[in-house]
Design a protein around this motif. Structure first.
Motif, short mmCIF file in Angstrom:
data_model
loop_
_atom_site.label_atom_id
_atom_site.label_comp_id
_atom_site.label_asym_id
_atom_site.label_seq_id
_atom_site.Cartn_x
_atom_site.Cartn_y
_atom_site.Cartn_z
N PRO A 145 -78.72 23.31 -49.67
CA PRO A 145 -78.89 24.40 -51.12
C PRO A 145 -78.98 25.94 -49.97
CG PRO A 145 -80.30 23.27 -50.83
CD PRO A 145 -79.53 22.46 -49.94
N ALA A 146 -78.86 25.40 -48.55
CA ALA A 146 -78.56 26.44 -47.76
C ALA A 146 -77.46 28.20 -47.91
CB ALA A 146 -79.50 26.17 -46.71
N VAL A 147 -76.56 26.33 -48.14
CA VAL A 147 -74.92 27.01 -48.55
C VAL A 147 -74.66 27.49 -49.67
CG1 VAL A 147 -73.29 26.28 -48.25
CG2 VAL A 147 -74.40 25.31 -46.98
N ARG A 148 -74.42 29.00 -49.23
CA ARG A 148 -73.99 29.52 -50.99
C ARG A 148 -71.88 30.58 -50.58
NH1 ARG A 148 -77.48 30.86 -54.73
NH2 ARG A 148 -76.55 32.15 -55.38
N ALA A 149 -71.68 30.12 -50.17
CA ALA A 149 -70.19 30.25 -49.77
C ALA A 149 -70.03 29.77 -48.48
CB ALA A 149 -70.08 32.07 -49.94
N LEU A 150 -68.67 29.10 -48.96
CA LEU A 150 -68.01 28.51 -47.92
C LEU A 150 -67.12 28.83 -47.24
CD1 LEU A 150 -67.88 24.97 -46.14
CD2 LEU A 150 -65.95 25.23 -47.48
N MET A 197 -66.53 21.75 -55.28
CA MET A 197 -67.00 22.85 -54.55
C MET A 197 -68.42 22.95 -55.04
SD MET A 197 -67.41 21.56 -51.13
CE MET A 197 -68.66 22.44 -50.06
N PRO A 198 -69.50 23.71 -54.98
CA PRO A 198 -70.25 23.86 -55.55
C PRO A 198 -70.60 25.47 -55.87
CG PRO A 198 -71.68 22.81 -54.53
CD PRO A 198 -70.03 22.25 -53.97
N VAL A 199 -69.81 25.83 -54.83
CA VAL A 199 -69.81 27.25 -54.23
C VAL A 199 -68.55 27.87 -54.08
CG1 VAL A 199 -72.09 27.00 -53.20
CG2 VAL A 199 -69.98 26.25 -51.58
N PRO A 200 -68.33 28.80 -53.83
CA PRO A 200 -66.91 29.50 -53.80
C PRO A 200 -66.47 28.96 -51.95
CG PRO A 200 -68.77 31.28 -53.90
CD PRO A 200 -69.26 30.41 -54.10
N VAL A 201 -65.09 29.13 -51.96
CA VAL A 201 -64.78 29.13 -50.74
C VAL A 201 -63.62 29.95 -50.78
CG1 VAL A 201 -63.29 27.16 -49.77
CG2 VAL A 201 -64.74 25.89 -51.39
N LEU A 252 -73.92 36.57 -54.64
CA LEU A 252 -73.40 36.80 -56.46
C LEU A 252 -74.29 34.83 -57.20
CD1 LEU A 252 -70.11 37.96 -56.16
CD2 LEU A 252 -71.82 38.69 -57.28
N PRO A 253 -74.11 34.92 -58.61
CA PRO A 253 -74.27 33.27 -59.16
C PRO A 253 -73.56 32.77 -58.46
CG PRO A 253 -73.89 35.36 -60.69
CD PRO A 253 -73.57 35.91 -59.16
N PRO A 303 -81.41 45.57 -57.42
CA PRO A 303 -80.05 44.34 -57.73
C PRO A 303 -81.26 43.40 -57.57
CG PRO A 303 -80.90 45.23 -55.01
CD PRO A 303 -81.58 45.82 -56.28
N ALA A 304 -80.46 42.53 -58.26
CA ALA A 304 -80.42 40.85 -58.78
C ALA A 304 -81.01 40.36 -57.50
CB ALA A 304 -78.94 40.15 -59.78
N ARG A 305 -81.17 39.34 -56.88
CA ARG A 305 -81.61 38.09 -56.31
C ARG A 305 -81.52 36.41 -57.70
NH1 ARG A 305 -85.94 41.12 -56.22
NH2 ARG A 305 -87.15 40.04 -57.90
N PHE A 306 -79.75 35.99 -56.84
CA PHE A 306 -79.92 34.49 -57.90
C PHE A 306 -79.70 33.83 -56.89
CE2 PHE A 306 -76.54 38.18 -58.93
CZ PHE A 306 -76.56 37.81 -60.08
N SER A 307 -80.04 32.79 -57.94
CA SER A 307 -80.79 31.38 -56.71
C SER A 307 -80.19 30.53 -57.72
CB SER A 307 -82.27 31.17 -56.61
OG SER A 307 -82.43 31.09 -58.28
#
Ligand code: T3D
Length: 272
Positions: free
Chosen positions: A55-60, A108-112, A214-215, A266-270
């Motif tokens: 969960p600490a990974v939000r982009a690859l 992948m659940p996050v952007p690459v 980003l979300p 600013p938004a804080r997306f999680s």
């Protein structure tokens, strides 16, 4: 900018770094231009699985060590040796390695982000293009090297290239195997951006960091929707959009995005 932390062994075939919310994977066989062996495939898939589960990974961010990004299949790998019948089963290599890799990237659940730091040839080019946003160094190049050795484009090339470029340009690159420079690749829409060689690592990290803020659930579903819509009618795509918006509209990121807009903060997306 947060200093990257090395999570893998320093001599791993895939170096794994974490910088803030960005997981960076570096193909690390520079002496052979990071070409794929079975061992490299195994480490890369494991690293992608680990990033997807963390969960600490939000982009690859995917890149290569040394002067190349990836020269495709290592043509000296034992997988390329002839079997007892005297023939090489190239299809088995695709099934065992490239298909799982490209599907893993696509899901992948996050952007690459891919930072193509040098030559990307054969499956190396198409693995790069399977990422969401591709940046390249000015000196980088893309080669659909398959025709030079009597193969068809693989690693998703037959699906992706005509979609990115149109049939004529896709055929032009695939039939000739000509080297395409980074600037021309950007001009024809094959990749997102070109950066001076020295600026590429920072530009790629900055882009991945931006996406990470980003979300990311919505970003991953945007990729999924674009890919699925390729084989849908307009009405089918509208129905898919309705299903995804219903799902995202119930998620905390949408509530946060709207609240942040109304409160002018600013938004804080999680969500992920
Ligand atoms: O089983 C299957 O085959 C299924 C999957 C197939 C997918 C594919 O990817 S098929 C396409 C395979 N790739 C290629 O055909 C590309 C072969 N490489 C090249 O054409 C050139 O190396 C490049 C155009 C990419 C770069 O040229 P250059 O002049 O900048 O570098 P170089 O001197 O050719 O290569 C540097 C070293 O990397 C060299 O090793 P050495 O002589 O210094 O010890 C070279 O042998 C090695 N290397 C480059 N590509 C590969 C490779 N070693 C093994 N496999 C490679 N693909």
């Amino acid at each position: 900018m947060t200093d990257p932390v090395l999570l893998s062994s320093p001599d791993a075939l895939v170096l794994v770094h974490q910088a803030g919310a960005v997981r960076r994977l570096t193909l690390n066989r520079p002496a052979a231009l990071n070409s794929f062996t079975g061992a490299l495939h195994a480490e890369l898939l494991a690293a992608l699985d680990a990033a997807a589960a963390d969960p600490a990974v939000r982009a690859l961010l995917l890149t290569g060590a040394g002067r190349g990004f990836c020269a495709g299949q290592d043509l000296n790998d034992p997988a390329m040796a002839a079997g007892p019948d005297g023939r090489v089963d190239v299809g088995a290599v695709i099934d065992a390695h490239y298909r799982p890799l490209v599907l893993r990237l696509q899901l992948m659940p996050v952007p690459v982000v891919c930072a193509v730091n040098g030559v990307a040839a054969g499956a190396g080019a198409n693995v790069a293009l399977a990422c969401d946003l591709v940046l390249a160094a000015e000196s980088a190049s893309f080669i659909q090297a398959f025709s030079r050795i009597g193969l068809v484009p693989d690693a998703g090339g037959t699906w992706l290239l005509p979609r990115l470029l149109g049939r004529q340009r896709a055929l032009g690159l695939a039939l000739t195997g000509d080297k395409l420079g980074a600037a021309a690749a950007a001009q024809m829409g094959l990749i997102w951006q070109v950066h001076p060689d020295a600026d590429l690592p920072a530009a790629a990290q900055a882009l991945a960091g931006r996406l990470a803020a980003l979300p990311v659930r919505a970003l991953a579903l945007t990729r999924q929707a674009f890919d699925q819509a390729q084989s849908l009618s307009l009405d089918g795509a509208l129905q898919l959009e309705a299903r995804l918006q219903r799902e995202l509209g119930h998620a905390p990121d949408f509530a946060e995005g709207v609240a942040a807009f109304r409160e002018k903060r600013p938004a804080r997306f999680s969500d992920r």
